[in-house]
Design an enzyme around this catalytic site. Structure first.
Site, PDB file in Angstrom:
ATOM      1  N   LYS A  76       0.853  -1.194   0.000  1.00 47.88           N
ATOM      2  CA  LYS A  76       0.000   0.000   0.000  1.00 47.88           C
ATOM      3  C   LYS A  76       0.889   1.244   0.000  1.00 47.88           C
ATOM      4  O   LYS A  76       1.909   1.279   0.681  1.00 47.88           O
ATOM      5  CB  LYS A  76      -0.897  -0.026   1.242  1.00 47.88           C
ATOM      6  CG  LYS A  76      -1.977   1.039   1.275  1.00 47.88           C
ATOM      7  CD  LYS A  76      -2.860   0.907   2.519  1.00 47.88           C
ATOM      8  CE  LYS A  76      -3.980   1.955   2.518  1.00 47.88           C
ATOM      9  NZ  LYS A  76      -4.851   1.848   3.697  1.00 47.88           N
TER      10      LYS A  76
ATOM     11  N   SER B 159      -9.993   2.185   2.719  1.00 51.79           N
ATOM     12  CA  SER B 159      -9.034   2.844   1.868  1.00 51.79           C
ATOM     13  C   SER B 159      -8.062   1.905   1.158  1.00 51.79           C
ATOM     14  O   SER B 159      -7.440   2.297   0.174  1.00 51.79           O
ATOM     15  CB  SER B 159      -8.232   3.852   2.686  1.00 51.79           C
ATOM     16  OG  SER B 159      -7.386   3.184   3.608  1.00 51.79           O
TER      17      SER B 159
ATOM     18  N   SER C  68     -10.507   0.126   6.978  1.00 50.27           N
ATOM     19  CA  SER C  68      -9.826   0.180   5.684  1.00 50.27           C
ATOM     20  C   SER C  68      -9.142  -1.105   5.241  1.00 50.27           C
ATOM     21  O   SER C  68      -8.683  -1.176   4.096  1.00 50.27           O
ATOM     22  CB  SER C  68      -8.783   1.301   5.687  1.00 50.27           C
ATOM     23  OG  SER C  68      -9.399   2.544   5.555  1.00 50.27           O
TER      24      SER C  68
END
Lengths: 521, 95
Positions: free
Chosen positions: A79, A187, A211
C-alpha cells in the site's frame, strides 16, 4: 506461467522450497499479470519491476542453498502508505508529489527480511481517508468483481442449439456479467483489488476505521486488522495515530496468518508498539473450536440492513454452531456511538498529523506572496476534497473552546465502547461474530454517497467499533449475494488474541469456501 | 452546533488551506452535515468516565537519552522543494 499467480502463499512457499518453481518465475508471472490488468483495474500506482526482479534473483540464490526466510520469493504488493526507501511513497496524495523516503517502514522491512519480493505500490484513498478508493489522486481502483444477472431460459424439447446441443426440455441458467464498474472499498482498495485479481500473492494494508476489512469484504478476500500496537506504525504515513494499524489482505486465512506473523514485531521506534512476542499464527489454524463461546451482538442488526446480510450472519452462526461453538447473545450498548466518535477523533488527529505538509520539507510547493500564502496555496492544491473536509472538521473540533465538547467527549465515549467489549469478554465470550459491512460493493461515482459524506462514512459502521476499542478484527468471505457479489463476516477478538480469530475464521472459510471473480479484464 | 460561512473561513485560515468563496459555501453544508451527525454523542452520559488512553494498560516506554542517529542532513533535505547547502529555503519571513 499465469497459473503461478493462482497459488496461495502457502502453496507457493512449498513449491519454492521444493525448488519446483523459482522466485523469478513467479515474479515474472505476476509482473505479466499486472501489465495486462492494471490499465483496467488501476490497482498499482507504481510497478517496481526492476526491484522485483533483483529481489527475486536474490531469493532464488538463497533458496538454491536451502536457505531463506518465511516469505522467501513471495511477491507482494505494498500500500502506498508504507514508506519504501527510494521508491514512490505518497499516500496517493498530490501533496507528497515526488516523495521518495530515505528510510523503510518497519513493517515492510520485516517482510523484506523474511524474503518477500516487492511488486509495486498499491493505490488507496488519499491519506487512507475513504471507503471506496475514489479519493486517490491517482484515480479510482476498479473492483475485479462485477454484478451478474442470472437468466433462466426454458428450453423447448428437442431444440438443436448452436453447439449442436440437444435439450430434452427443462431450464438452463446463464450468468451474464454487468458492465458497471464497482468500487473495491477503501481505503486499501488497491490492496484488495490486486489480491482478488491475482496481481500479487498478498498485500499490506492499513485500517483506521475499517480500511482493511471493508475492502476485503467487497472483494472476497481475507483482511485482518490486528490489535493496536501489534504492528509498528514507524514509517507508515500517519492518518489518526491512536487508531491506525497495519495488517495484511490475503486470499485465504492461512495466507493472512503467514503475512501477519512477518509484519508484526516489537519495535523500539514506535512507543505504542507492544512488548509481546509474536506468536505463530498459522499454528492456530485447524484447531477445533468446540466449546468456544461466540457472542452475537444485537446492536449490529441495523435499520435498512439488506436481508441478505442478515441471512449471511445467520449462516455464519450456524457454521460455528455446527463446529461445536456455543452461541450467546450479547449486548454492546454503545455501538451506535462509535461512528460519530470516530468522526471526531480521526479528523482531530488527522488535522494535527497533516499539518506537516507545508511545502517546505517535502512534496508539493505552490509559490505564494509570503510564507503563509505559500502554505495555504500548497495545501489547497495538494489535498483533495475529502482530506480537506477532515482537516477542517479536525481543526474545528480542536479549536479554542470546543476541545472538551468534542474531542474529550469522544475519547470518553471511546472508553465506554471499549468497556462494552470488555464486559462481553469478562463474561466468557471468546470471539464476537458480526457482518463485515452493511452492503456489498457499490458503483463507482455513486450519486448518493457523493451527495452526502455521512452516507459514505456509514460503510464503516460494523468495523469502526473495533478501531475505537483497539481490538483485533478479521473479515472473512462468507458467500455471494443474489447479484453474485462477495459478502464478508467479521470476527472480533480479545486484545492480542489474533490466534482465536484465525482459528475461527478458518472454520468459516472451510464452510463457505473461497471466492474468485470471473475474469473480464 | 453548526458553523456559518465566516466560521468556515476562519477554520480554513487556521488549517492553512486557501478556500474560494464557492469552496467555503460548499464546505459549510458538508461540515454541518458531519457536525449534525456527531451531535448524538451529547446524549451519552460520560460522568465519571476517563478519556481512553490505551488499549491494554501499559507503561510509557522510555529510552536512554543518548544520540542514536544523525549526521544525515543531506538525506533530510533530499525531498525538499527548495534547499541550499542543507538548509530548507522558504519565502522571506523577516523584513
Amino acid at each position: 506461467m499465469s497459473d503461478l499467480t493462482h497459488l496461495t502463499i502457502s502453496q507457493a512457499r512449498a513449491k519454492l522450497r521444493a525448488r519446483e518453481i523459482t522466485a523469478t518465475e513467479i515474479t515474472e508471472a505476476y509482473l505479466q499479470a499486472i501489465e495486462r490488468a492494471n490499465p483496467a483495474l488501476n490497482a498499482y500506482v507504481v510497478i517496481t519491476d526492476d526491484k522485483a526482479r533483483d529481489m527475486a534473483r536474490a531469493s532464488d540464490a538463497k533458496l538454491a542453498k536451502g536457505e531463506g526466510g518465511s516469505l522467501e520469493g513471495i511477491p507482494l504488493g505494498i500500500k502506498d502508505l508504507f514508506g519504501t526507501e527510494g521508491i514512490h511513497t505518497q499516500a496517493c496524495s498530490h501533496v507528497l508529489d515526488g516523495f521518495k523516503p530515505h528510510y523503510e517502514s518497519t513493517v515492510t522491512a520485516n517482510l523484506w527480511a523474511d524474503g518477500a519480493v516487492m511488486l509495486g505500490k498499491l493505490n488507496m484513498d488519499e491519506f487512507a481517508m475513504g471507503s471506496s478508493n475514489e479519493s486517490s489522486y491517482y484515480g479510482p481502483v476498479v473492483n475485479p468483481w462485477r454484478r451478474s444477472r442470472v437468466d433462466t431460459m426454458v428450453m423447448p424439447t428437442t431444440h438443436q442449439g448452436d453447439g449442436g446441443f440437444v435439450s430434452a426440455g427443462g431450464t438452463r441458467t446463464a450468468r451474464t456479467l454487468d458492465n458497471a464498474q464497482l468500487v473495491p472499498g477503501g481505503s486499501s482498495g488497491g490492496s484488495a483489488s490486486a489480491v482478488s485479481a491475482f496481481l500479487c500473492a498478498g498485500a499490506t494494508a492499513t485500517d483506521t476505521g475499517g480500511s482493511i476489512r471493508q475492502p476485503a469484504a467487497f472483494t472476497g478476500t481475507v483482511g485482518i486488522k490486528p490489535t493496536y500496537g501489534r504492528c509498528s506504525r514507524w514509517g507508515i504515513v500517519a492518518f489518526a495515530s491512536s487508531l491506525d494499524q497495519a495488517g495484511p489482505i490475503a486470499r485465504d486465512v492461512r495466507d493472512a496468518a503467514i503475512l501477519l506473523k512477518s509484519m508484526a514485531s516489537v519495535d523500539p521506534k514506535d512507543t505504542t508498539s507492544v512488548d509481546r512476542p509474536v506468536p505463530d499464527y498459522e499454528a492456530a489454524i485447524g484447531k477445533p473450536i468446540k466449546g468456544m463461546k461466540v457472542g452475537i451482538p444485537k446492536e449490529y442488526r441495523v435499520d435498512g440492513m439488506p436481508d441478505e446480510i442478515e441471512a449471511l450472519w445467520q449462516k455464519g452462526i450456524a457454521w460455528l454452531k455446527d463446529a461445536g461453538a456455543e452461541i450467546v447473545d450479547i449486548s454492546l450498548p454503545h455501538t451506535r456511538y462509535a461512528l460519530p466518535a470516530y468522526y471526531i477523533v480521526a479528523p482531530a488527529e488527522a488535522s494535527s498529523n497533516l499539518a506537516r505538509y507545508d511545502g517546505v520539507r517535502y512534496g508539493l510547493r505552490v509559490p505564494g506572496k509570503d510564507i503563509v500564502d505559500m502554505y495555504e496555496k500548497t495545501r489547497a492544491a495538494g489535498f483533495g476534497r475529502e482530506v480537506k473536509r477532515r482537516i477542517m472538521i479536525g481543526t474545528y473540533v480542536l479549536s479554542a473552546g470546543y476541545y472538551d465538547a468534542y474531542y474529550l467527549q469522544a475519547q470518553k465515549v471511546r472508553n465506554l465502547i471499549k468497556r462494552d467489549f470488555e464486559n462481553a469478554f469478562t463474561a466468557g465470550v471468546d470471539v464476537i461474530l458480526t457482518p463485515a459491512t452493511p452492503s456489498a460493493a457499490f458503483g463507482i461515482a455513486d450519486e448518493d454517497m457523493a451527495a452526502d459524506p455521512v452516507k459514505m462514512y456509514l460503510n464503516d459502521i460494523f468495523t469502526v467499533t473495533v478501531n475505537m476499542a483497539g481490538l483485533p478484527g478479521i473479515a472473512v468471505p462468507a458467500g455471494l449475494d443474489a447479484k453474485g457479489l462477495p459478502l464478508g463476516l467479521q470476527l472480533i477478538g480479545r486484545p492480542f488474541d489474533e490466534e482465536t480469530l484465525f482459528q475461527t475464521a478458518h472454520v468459516i472459510e472451510q464452510a463457505a469456501g473461497t471466492f474468485q471473480p470471473e475474469k473480464w479484464w | 452546533m453548526s458553523v456559518d460561512l465566516q466560521t468556515v473561513k476562519r477554520v480554513a485560515r487556521l488549517a492553512r488551506i486557501a478556500v474560494s468563496e464557492a469552496d467555503a459555501e460548499r464546505m459549510t453544508g458538508e461540515l454541518n452535515a458531519i457536525l449534525g451527525f456527531v451531535e448524538q454523542l451529547n446524549e451519552v452520559d460520560v460522568s465519571g468516565v476517563e478519556p481512553m488512553t490505551s488499549v491494554t494498560p501499559m507503561e510509557m516506554k522510555k529510552r536512554p537519552d543518548v544520540v542514536t542517529d544523525g549526521s544525515k542532513a543531506a538525506d533530510i533535505v533530499a525531498n525538499a522543494p527548495a534547499t541550499e547547502e542543507n538548509f530548507f529555503l522558504v519565502p522571506k519571513v523577516v523584513e
